[in-house]
Design a protein around this motif. Structure first.
Motif, mmCIF file in Angstrom:
data_model
loop_
_atom_site.group_PDB
_atom_site.id
_atom_site.type_symbol
_atom_site.label_atom_id
_atom_site.label_comp_id
_atom_site.label_asym_id
_atom_site.label_seq_id
_atom_site.Cartn_x
_atom_site.Cartn_y
_atom_site.Cartn_z
ATOM 1 N N LYS A 1 55.068 36.571 45.937
ATOM 2 C CA LYS A 1 54.857 37.984 45.595
ATOM 3 C C LYS A 1 53.436 38.196 45.081
ATOM 4 N N ILE A 2 52.948 37.251 44.302
ATOM 5 C CA ILE A 2 51.565 37.314 43.830
ATOM 6 C C ILE A 2 50.602 37.221 45.012
ATOM 7 N N VAL B 1 43.031 49.993 40.263
ATOM 8 C CA VAL B 1 44.087 49.900 39.244
ATOM 9 C C VAL B 1 45.449 49.977 39.916
ATOM 10 N N LYS B 2 45.601 50.891 40.858
ATOM 11 C CA LYS B 2 46.861 51.042 41.597
ATOM 12 C C LYS B 2 47.158 49.799 42.430
ATOM 13 N N ASN C 1 49.753 42.255 39.132
ATOM 14 C CA ASN C 1 49.899 42.048 37.692
ATOM 15 C C ASN C 1 51.357 41.942 37.267
ATOM 16 N N GLY C 2 52.221 42.752 37.876
ATOM 17 C CA GLY C 2 53.643 42.691 37.547
ATOM 18 C C GLY C 2 54.247 41.337 37.884
ATOM 19 N N ALA C 3 53.940 40.827 39.064
ATOM 20 C CA ALA C 3 54.465 39.523 39.495
ATOM 21 C C ALA C 3 53.859 38.394 38.671
ATOM 22 N N ILE D 1 43.191 33.195 41.197
ATOM 23 C CA ILE D 1 43.389 34.645 41.106
ATOM 24 C C ILE D 1 42.423 35.258 40.093
ATOM 25 N N LYS D 2 42.137 34.525 39.021
ATOM 26 C CA LYS D 2 41.184 35.015 38.018
ATOM 27 C C LYS D 2 39.804 35.239 38.635
ATOM 28 N N MET D 3 39.460 34.425 39.616
ATOM 29 C CA MET D 3 38.192 34.633 40.315
ATOM 30 C C MET D 3 38.156 36.003 40.978
#
Length: 211
Positions: free
Chosen positions: A54-55, A96-97, A103-105, A135-137
Motif C-alpha cells: 500500500k505504501i 498534500v492530497k 502517510n496513512g499506510a 521513502i524519506k528521500m
C-alpha cells in the motif's frame, strides 16, 4: 484369586488408559498451540506485507509526473491571489492530497511492525526501517522541489546547492514508468524501493507459505 487378578488388571488398565489419554491430550494441545501461533504469524505477516504494498502505491501516486489542472485547482483559494500564486498554492495542496495514502499506510505499518517485533525480533523492523529510509528521500526531494519553485526559496537554499540538487530531485520525484508494474531500470529511486520491498518479502515468505 481370579477375581482379585481381574480387578487389579482392570484397575491398572484404567490408569494406563488415563495416562494415555492425558498424553494424547497434551500432544493435541501442543499441536493446537503450534497451529494457533502459525495462524497469528500468518495474519501479522499478511498485514505487514499488504501495508508495504500500500505504501508502494502511495509512492507511485506522489511520483506521478502528470499533475492535472483538477488536482491543482480543486481547492478554495483566498481572494486576491494572482494566477501564478494560485498555481503555486495549488501544487503544494495537490502534494498534500497525494501524500494522504502514503502517510496513512506508513503510520499503520509503524504500528503493525511492533507485532512483528514481538513475534520475530528486530530483523523485520530493520528491513521496514530501511524501506522507510528510501521513502524519506522522496519526502525530502518533494520538500526541496517546492522550495526551489520560488525565488525566495532558491535564495534560502543557495544557488550552488540548487544547481547540484535539482537534477537529483527530479529523478526522485518523477516516476520514469508511471502506471507500470515494472520499474524502469534507469529509475534508480524505483529500483532501490523495489529492492527494499524484496527484502521484506523474503523475510515474510516463511510465514505466508505454510503447508
Amino acid at each position: 484369586m481370579l477375581m482379585n487378578f481381574i480387578q487389579e488388571f482392570l484397575s491398572n488398565s484404567s490408569i494406563l488408559v488415563g495416562i494415555s489419554g492425558l498424553y494424547i491430550a497434551w500432544q493435541g494441545l501442543g499441536v493446537w498451540r503450534k497451529q494457533l501461533k502459525g495462524n497469528v504469524e500468518y495474519e501479522v505477516a499478511r498485514k505487514i506485507l499488504f501495508l508495504t504494498y500500500k505504501i508502494r502505491r502511495g509512492v507511485e501516486v506522489v511520483r506521478n509526473p502528470f499533475m492535472s489542472i483538477y488536482e491543482m485547482y480543486d481547492f478554495d483559494f483566498p481572494e486576491g491571489l494572482s494566477e501564478k500564486e494560485k498555481e503555486e498554492m495549488g501544487i503544494r495542496r495537490a502534494y498534500v492530497k497525494r501524500y494522504e495514502l502514503l502517510n496513512g499506510a506508513r503510520d499503520q505499518l509503524l504500528v503493525d511492525v511492533l507485532e512483528g517485533e514481538v513475534l520475530w525480533g528486530k530483523e523485520l523492523r530493520k528491513r521496514v526501517y530501511d524501506y522507510f529510509g528510501v521513502i524519506k528521500m522522496l519526502d525530502l526531494a518533494v520538500s526541496d522541489y517546492l522550495q526551489m519553485r520560488s525565488p525566495e526559496g532558491r535564495a534560502q537554499m543557495g544557488e550552488e546547492y540548487v544547481w547540484k540538487r535539482q537534477k537529483e530531485v527530479h529523478e526522485i520525484i518523477y516516476d520514469f514508468a508511471p502506471n507500470s508494474t515494472d520499474a524502469n531500470p534507469e529509475d534508480k529511486y524505483a529500483v532501490d524501493l523495489i529492492a527494499k520491498i524484496s527484502e521484506i518479502e523474503k523475510y515474510l515468505k516463511h510465514y505466508l507459505h505454510r503447508s
